[in-house]
Every structure is written in structure tokens, then in C-alpha cells.
Design a protein around this motif. Structure first.
Motif: not given
Length: 162
Positions: A1-5, A10-17, A112-114
Motif C-alpha cells: 500500500m502506498p503511503r499516500e493516496i 479510496v473507492k477502489d480500496l473498499v473491501g480490502t485490508e 484495518f479493512k476498509l
């Protein structure tokens, strides 16, 4: 995971740790300091000899609320920073469960899972995480919860597809 997004990521990360923090050692000094700050000096937290003799834990344990409070430290350690964020706020916690005591000297870390990210108003993003705090070499987590936060940003930075 990059340190900055960016907000648009954000929407593409929903459902992932999206983050696992570094280990934190919960020692007696940390527990005693928390006891002083909260005026919770129950012997199972601050009296190692008595806790070993009279409790089922074999020694002192961290306060559940100390474990909970370390979520902020874990968050800062492992979650990516949203480039456009101007401020972050806690909105609330749901379904908090203290599954297993954290014995003095143990190491813990957060996962942390979004689970949700939704834009509210012109300049707010609500994010919800399923969080758990793992205790090193133990099967049951110290804590599980659902944590909702608010990311504030300048409305001009809102993604067009949001």
C-alpha cells in the motif's frame, strides 16, 4: 500500500485490508501511565504481585480502553494519507468487543479493512473500517470494532465521479 493516496483512489480500496500496523509492546509503564490518566487503578492493571496471585491472568493486563486508544497510533502508523485531506475526525465506534486480555509485556498490532467510503456534502468523506487488534502468538484478538471516521477536504478537490 502506498503511503499516500488521492480521494479518487479510496473507492477502489473498499473491501480490502489496507493496513497492518507495526507491533506495539504494552509494558507496565504504559499501563500505569494510562491508569493515572483515567484514575482506573484496579489491581489487575497496576499491582503485578496481587494480579499474579489473585487473578486468572497470571499477572497484570492492559485496560481494555488502553487497547482501544492505541487504534489511533496504529492508524497513523499504517494507513495511507489522503493527499487532499485537510483534517480527520473520529465519528464513532460500533460493535466494540474485547476478545482477549492483553497481558503485560505482550505485543499487539492493528489490522484495518476498509468496508465503506462515501462522500457526504461537498467536502467530507466518511470511511468505515473493520478493525482488529491482534496479540502476538495468540489466536483470539484483543479487540474487534467497526470504526467510522470523517476525512475533510476542500470541496474543489472532490473527485468528479463521487
Amino acid at each position: 500500500m502506498p503511503r499516500e493516496i488521492s480521494l479518487s483512489d479510496v473507492k477502489d480500496l473498499v473491501g480490502t485490508e489496507i493496513g497492518v500496523s507495526s507491533w506495539i509492546t504494552v509494558d507496565q509503564t504504559m499501563i500505569d501511565t494510562f491508569a493515572d490518566a483515567t484514575d482506573d487503578h484496579q489491581f489487575i492493571h497496576v499491582d503485578p504481585a496481587r494480579a499474579e496471585a489473585e487473578s486468572p491472568f497470571g499477572g497484570t493486563i492492559a485496560h481494555g480502553f488502553l487497547t482501544l486508544s492505541l487504534l489511533s497510533t496504529m492508524n497513523y502508523d499504517c494507513l495511507p494519507v489522503i493527499r487532499e485531506q485537510t483534517m480527520g475526525l473520529n465519528y464513532g465506534l460500533d460493535h466494540i468487543r474485547f476478545g482477549s486480555p492483553v497481558r503485560t509485556g505482550k505485543r499487539i498490532r492493528g489490522h484495518f479493512k476498509l468496508t465503506e467510503a462515501r462522500f457526504r456534502g461537498a467536502g467530507m468523506l466518511m470511511t468505515t473500517y473493520d478493525v482488529n487488534i491482534e496479540i502476538e502468538d495468540e489466536k483470539k484478538p484483543a479487540l474487534t470494532a467497526t470504526w467510522t471516521t470523517i476525512v475533510q477536504f476542500d470541496p474543489k478537490d472532490r473527485p468528479e465521479d463521487a
